[in-house]
Design an enzyme around this catalytic site. Structure first.
Site, PDB file in Angstrom:
ATOM      1  N   CYS A 137      -0.419   4.153   2.142  1.00  0.00           N
ATOM      2  CA  CYS A 137      -0.231   3.980   3.593  1.00  0.00           C
ATOM      3  C   CYS A 137       1.231   4.205   3.972  1.00  0.00           C
ATOM      4  O   CYS A 137       1.520   4.841   4.979  1.00  0.00           O
ATOM      5  CB  CYS A 137      -0.606   2.569   4.031  1.00  0.00           C
ATOM      6  SG  CYS A 137      -2.087   1.921   3.278  1.00  0.00           S
ATOM      7  N   ASP A 138       2.164   3.667   3.189  1.00  0.00           N
ATOM      8  CA  ASP A 138       3.557   3.579   3.652  1.00  0.00           C
ATOM      9  C   ASP A 138       4.549   4.451   2.898  1.00  0.00           C
ATOM     10  O   ASP A 138       5.688   4.595   3.348  1.00  0.00           O
ATOM     11  CB  ASP A 138       4.010   2.107   3.581  1.00  0.00           C
ATOM     12  CG  ASP A 138       3.140   1.212   4.447  1.00  0.00           C
ATOM     13  OD1 ASP A 138       2.651   1.700   5.485  1.00  0.00           O
ATOM     14  OD2 ASP A 138       2.928   0.036   4.095  1.00  0.00           O
TER      15      ASP A 138
ATOM     16  N   CYS B 220       0.829  -1.202   0.000  1.00  0.00           N
ATOM     17  CA  CYS B 220       0.000   0.000   0.000  1.00  0.00           C
ATOM     18  C   CYS B 220       0.867   1.257   0.000  1.00  0.00           C
ATOM     19  O   CYS B 220       1.366   1.670   1.055  1.00  0.00           O
ATOM     20  CB  CYS B 220      -0.928  -0.021   1.207  1.00  0.00           C
ATOM     21  SG  CYS B 220      -1.902   1.476   1.362  1.00  0.00           S
TER      22      CYS B 220
END
Ligand code: NDP
Length: 327
Positions: free
Chosen positions: A157-158, A154
């Site tokens: 997200c990261d 992701c």
């Protein structure tokens, strides 16, 4: 096991006995992505008492994406997570009950159907399975070891964790190219590793990536190993034609190579195809009468938020007809 074809190939598993509190609904929708929410809107508006069990990470795959430019109704695009929050609020406003709980088993052998979570047992007359699909894994050395330590599925997200680092993105589809483009906001350089000599991604995404000076394409190449010291430090790249291996120092590996259907809990409960997707007939009907499916859990052809929403609408209309006819 009930089947509207009159025959079934499924093996019956023992359904665990439960002393938990029972709660009854007309329809239970399993899954909280575009398909689940859309079917929730339609079922509630048809005045069926509706419960949506979203799982522990509601919103589906769109919560892991950035801007969505191809969902109609948003002239300037919309952020995936915002779209899902809005869809959820709209579904609740129509009267559906939404619970962020995970289904651990289902019993479709008798009616009412039973849906089991860790804390509750629900009963219902009809079910819509809309559990979607999850990111596919590479299955190589180091992938699991460095999960959450540089290996990610992701970018949204990261990505921000890897500022000014060299980043690898694996895959050649829209996900990989979208993620690679997004990751250039953070990384010093983004290496796209693709096993073929051309991308599967849409032309507009390709053009964007090819004109981005921070993106380097590695054609006919796979990542065969990920290593590090507590966190990712390097990958081994293998040329699929010459088998020549090279090492590349990187801080992160983003895997974007497609998805697997989320059907584990439905194995031996409804009929699945060879790849584990739910088999449908007559549009949204599964092998069990009264159990319907919508979205990426059965659709590996289109896999779009808009098509998932469309399938959600179709499944809800079919549920409405089924409930009306079985009165
Ligand atoms: P896709 O299935 O389209 O692409 C997967 C990519 O990963 C392919 O290039 C495939 O290679 C490669 N791949 C698969 N398995 C492996 C493996 N084991 N090792 C190395 N490479 C592998 O998946 P996506 O997630 O990219 O897209 C899914 C759907 O969602 C598509 O319909 C896409 O259009 C859509 N989408 C749309 C977006 C948007 O419009 N904003 C954003 C993201 C996705 P190969 O080509 O050789 O098969």
């Amino acid at each position: 096991m009930a089947s509207d074809s009159g025959s079934t190939v499924m093996i019956e598993k023992e359904f665990p006995k439960s002393e938990k509190r029972k709660t009854n609904f007309d329809v239970i929708i399993i899954g909280g992505g575009p398909a689940g929410y859309t079917s929730g809107i339609y079922c509630s508006r048809a005045r069926h008492e509706t419960l949506i069990l979203t799982g522990v990470l509601p919103g589906g795959q769109l919560v892991n994406t950035t801007e969505v430019e191809n969902y109609p109704g948003f002239e300037h695009g919309v952020m995936g997570p915002d779209l899902m929050i809005t869809m959820r609020k709209q579904t609740e406003r129509m009267g559906a009950k939404i619970i962020d709980d995970e289904v651990i088993d289902v019993d479709f052998r008798h009616k009412p159907f039973k849906i089991l979570t860790a804390s509750e047992e629900y009963e219902c007359k009809a079910v819509i399975i809309a559990t979607g699909a999850s990111p596919r894994k590479l299955g190589i050395a180091g992938e699991q070891t460095y999960g959450g330590k540089g290996v990610s599925y992701c970018a949204t997200c990261d990505g921000p964790f890897f500022r000014n680092q060299e980043i690898v993105v694996v895959g050649g589809g829209d996900s990989a190219i979208e993620e690679a483009t997004f990751l250039t906001k953070f990384g010093k350089k983004v290496h796209v590793i693709h096993r073929k000599d051309q991308l599967r991604a849409s032309k507009v995404m390709q053009e964007r990536a090819f004109s981005n000076p921070k993106i380097e394409m590695h054609w006919n190449t796979v990542v065969s190993d990920i290593s590090g010291d507590g966190k990712v430090q390097s990958v081994i790249l293998s040329d699929v034609k010459s088998n020549v291996k090279t090492s590349l120092s990187v801080g992160a590996v983003f895997v974007a190579i497609g998805h697997e259907p989320n059907t584990k809990v439905f194995k031996d409960r409804v009929e699945l195809d060879e790849q584990g997707y739910i088999k449908l007939k007559d549009h949204t009907k599964t092998s069990i009468q009264g159990v319907f499916a919508a979205g990426d859990v059965h659709d590996h052809r289109y896999r779009q938020a808009i098509t998932a929403a469309g399938f959600g609408c179709m499944a809800a209309i079919d549920v409405d007809r089924y409930l009306t006819e079985s009165k």
